[in-house]
Design a protein around this motif. Structure first.
Motif, mmCIF file in Angstrom:
data_model
loop_
_atom_site.group_PDB
_atom_site.id
_atom_site.type_symbol
_atom_site.label_atom_id
_atom_site.label_comp_id
_atom_site.label_asym_id
_atom_site.label_seq_id
_atom_site.Cartn_x
_atom_site.Cartn_y
_atom_site.Cartn_z
ATOM 1 N N VAL A 1 7.456 3.057 8.911
ATOM 2 C CA VAL A 1 7.235 2.817 7.485
ATOM 3 C C VAL A 1 8.529 2.232 6.917
ATOM 4 O O VAL A 1 9.582 2.849 7.043
ATOM 5 C CB VAL A 1 6.886 4.130 6.752
ATOM 6 C CG1 VAL A 1 6.776 3.895 5.254
ATOM 7 C CG2 VAL A 1 5.585 4.704 7.294
ATOM 8 N N PRO A 2 8.483 1.045 6.318
ATOM 9 C CA PRO A 2 9.731 0.357 5.972
ATOM 10 C C PRO A 2 10.383 0.775 4.662
ATOM 11 O O PRO A 2 11.515 0.397 4.397
ATOM 12 C CB PRO A 2 9.303 -1.106 5.883
ATOM 13 C CG PRO A 2 7.857 -1.049 5.507
ATOM 14 C CD PRO A 2 7.292 0.199 6.121
ATOM 15 N N MET A 3 9.680 1.541 3.827
ATOM 16 C CA MET A 3 10.269 1.859 2.525
ATOM 17 C C MET A 3 9.827 3.234 2.041
ATOM 18 O O MET A 3 8.680 3.630 2.231
ATOM 19 C CB MET A 3 9.871 0.809 1.479
ATOM 20 C CG MET A 3 10.578 1.016 0.139
ATOM 21 S SD MET A 3 10.113 -0.162 -1.185
ATOM 22 C CE MET A 3 11.110 -1.565 -0.796
ATOM 23 N N LYS B 1 2.529 -4.725 2.894
ATOM 24 C CA LYS B 1 3.709 -3.876 3.053
ATOM 25 C C LYS B 1 3.304 -2.431 2.753
ATOM 26 O O LYS B 1 2.253 -2.188 2.151
ATOM 27 C CB LYS B 1 4.805 -4.333 2.109
ATOM 28 C CG LYS B 1 5.293 -5.728 2.409
ATOM 29 C CD LYS B 1 6.505 -6.077 1.555
ATOM 30 C CE LYS B 1 7.094 -7.419 1.971
ATOM 31 N NZ LYS B 1 6.142 -8.525 1.741
ATOM 32 N N HIS B 2 4.158 -1.493 3.135
ATOM 33 C CA HIS B 2 3.783 -0.090 3.004
ATOM 34 C C HIS B 2 4.952 0.734 2.506
ATOM 35 O O HIS B 2 6.095 0.497 2.885
ATOM 36 C CB HIS B 2 3.290 0.440 4.351
ATOM 37 C CG HIS B 2 2.138 -0.351 4.870
ATOM 38 N ND1 HIS B 2 0.861 -0.164 4.427
ATOM 39 C CD2 HIS B 2 2.100 -1.408 5.709
ATOM 40 C CE1 HIS B 2 0.073 -1.043 4.991
ATOM 41 N NE2 HIS B 2 0.799 -1.818 5.772
ATOM 42 N N VAL B 3 4.631 1.692 1.659
ATOM 43 C CA VAL B 3 5.651 2.572 1.096
ATOM 44 C C VAL B 3 5.148 3.999 1.185
ATOM 45 O O VAL B 3 3.995 4.279 0.816
ATOM 46 C CB VAL B 3 5.929 2.230 -0.387
ATOM 47 C CG1 VAL B 3 6.950 3.205 -0.973
ATOM 48 C CG2 VAL B 3 6.421 0.802 -0.528
ATOM 49 N N MET C 1 0.843 -1.191 0.000
ATOM 50 C CA MET C 1 0.000 0.000 0.000
ATOM 51 C C MET C 1 0.879 1.243 0.000
ATOM 52 O O MET C 1 1.874 1.320 0.719
ATOM 53 C CB MET C 1 -0.948 -0.018 1.194
ATOM 54 C CG MET C 1 -1.983 -1.134 1.052
ATOM 55 S SD MET C 1 -3.043 -1.311 2.469
ATOM 56 C CE MET C 1 -4.391 -0.254 1.981
ATOM 57 N N THR C 2 0.518 2.217 -0.820
ATOM 58 C CA THR C 2 1.325 3.421 -0.941
ATOM 59 C C THR C 2 0.444 4.669 -0.869
ATOM 60 O O THR C 2 -0.747 4.628 -1.168
ATOM 61 C CB THR C 2 2.095 3.475 -2.285
ATOM 62 O OG1 THR C 2 1.190 3.833 -3.334
ATOM 63 C CG2 THR C 2 2.752 2.154 -2.610
ATOM 64 N N SER C 3 1.100 5.760 -0.476
ATOM 65 C CA SER C 3 0.444 7.071 -0.524
ATOM 66 C C SER C 3 1.527 8.142 -0.471
ATOM 67 O O SER C 3 2.608 7.915 0.071
ATOM 68 C CB SER C 3 -0.508 7.245 0.663
ATOM 69 O OG SER C 3 -0.989 8.574 0.696
ATOM 70 N N PHE C 4 1.197 9.287 -1.034
ATOM 71 C CA PHE C 4 2.079 10.441 -0.892
ATOM 72 C C PHE C 4 1.886 11.119 0.465
ATOM 73 O O PHE C 4 2.643 12.007 0.818
ATOM 74 C CB PHE C 4 1.811 11.456 -2.012
ATOM 75 C CG PHE C 4 2.473 11.075 -3.306
ATOM 76 C CD1 PHE C 4 3.823 11.324 -3.518
ATOM 77 C CD2 PHE C 4 1.759 10.446 -4.310
ATOM 78 C CE1 PHE C 4 4.443 10.964 -4.694
ATOM 79 C CE2 PHE C 4 2.364 10.080 -5.499
ATOM 80 C CZ PHE C 4 3.712 10.335 -5.694
ATOM 81 N N ALA D 1 -3.060 3.121 6.616
ATOM 82 C CA ALA D 1 -3.019 1.852 5.891
ATOM 83 C C ALA D 1 -2.236 0.810 6.681
ATOM 84 O O ALA D 1 -2.660 -0.344 6.805
ATOM 85 C CB ALA D 1 -2.397 2.051 4.512
ATOM 86 N N ALA D 2 -1.110 1.228 7.256
ATOM 87 C CA ALA D 2 -0.277 0.280 8.011
ATOM 88 C C ALA D 2 -1.024 -0.248 9.223
ATOM 89 O O ALA D 2 -0.901 -1.426 9.589
ATOM 90 C CB ALA D 2 1.029 0.954 8.424
#
Ligand code: FE
Length: 247
Positions: free
Chosen positions: A182-184, A155-157, A136-139, A147-148
């Protein structure tokens, strides 16, 4: 190896976020597909990039002010009358494949988050038993955090805009990501270099790139060895990567 994500299903090859784009992405040896999710007025989740219909369809106005029944009649530009897809429909395209879904949690006009949107997307993925195949991603860091909280084991970015990277400085971006677990990070391709990749990795974070849409950008990110990048030309990225791996 650097993973390749077909951005919006390969937006320079096929109409973005369309069935055609996703079904063609399935045929490519990519590891991920990126797409964007907005809510409809009646609580459905649709896959579309912009918060409005104007650029990509024969209709206009904000997506979130329409019910799905109306949106289902809207035609995507540059297709043979294709409509936009529900999140569930995109899931079913990728479920039989090894491709991970890179789901961007979109905001409404003026980047205002939709209330509870990340949780609703997470719930839909959980119901379909796809959380372990999702990134899952977001700016927006708050949205990544929401999301996390809702979407383990996805996973989260955190996607970082170049302006934020400049205004805040990389050290503070890294500190914010670490504080939030946040891992990435995902940085714009032209805001990445070897020093930045090394700095992010030394902090224990993964590093991805976005907007790698031409041969030069793709070559540079493959040289940098980032973990993953999104590209509107997944065909070029796959070909370049294959040439670097003889045999
Ligand atoms: Fe996106």
């Amino acid at each position: 190896m650097t993973d390749i994500a077909s951005h919006r299903g390969g937006a320079l090859l096929w109409p973005e976020n369309s069935r055609t784009a996703f079904e063609n992405t399935v045929k490519l040896p990519v590891e991920q597909v990126e797409f964007d999710v907005h809510p409809t007025r009646d609580g459905k989740l649709v896959v579309h990039h912009d918060d409005t219909l104007d650029r990509t369809t024969d209709a206009s106005g904000p997506i979130a002010q329409r019910d799905w029944a109306e949106l289902a009649r809207v035609k995507l530009k540059n297709t043979d009358g294709e409509r936009m897809l529900l999140l569930d429909e995109v899931i079913e395209i990728f479920r039989p494949t090894p491709i991970l879904m890179r789901v961007e949690i979109k905001a409404g006009p003026d980047r205002t988050p939709y209330p509870g949107h990340a949780a609703k997307v997470a719930a839909a993925l959980r119901e379909r038993k796809m959380l372990d195949r999702t990134i899952m991603t977001s700016f927006q860091l708050d949205t990544v955090l929401a999301a996390a909280a809702e979407a383990r084991p996805a996973k989260h970015v955190w996607l970082v805009l170049p302006t934020l990277q400049v205004d805040l400085g990389l050290a503070r971006v890294i500190a914010a990501a670490k504080a939030a677990n946040v891992p990435m990070l995902g940085l714009r391709q032209n805001a990445l270099d070897a020093d930045i990749v090394a700095t992010v990795r030394a902090a224990g974070l993964g590093i991805g790139g976005w907007a790698c849409n031409d041969a030069d950008a793709i070559a540079r990110l493959l040289d940098l060895g980032v973990d993953v990048f999104t590209t509107d030309r997944p065909d070029l990225a796959v070909a370049q990567r294959a040439r670097r791996r003889p045999g």
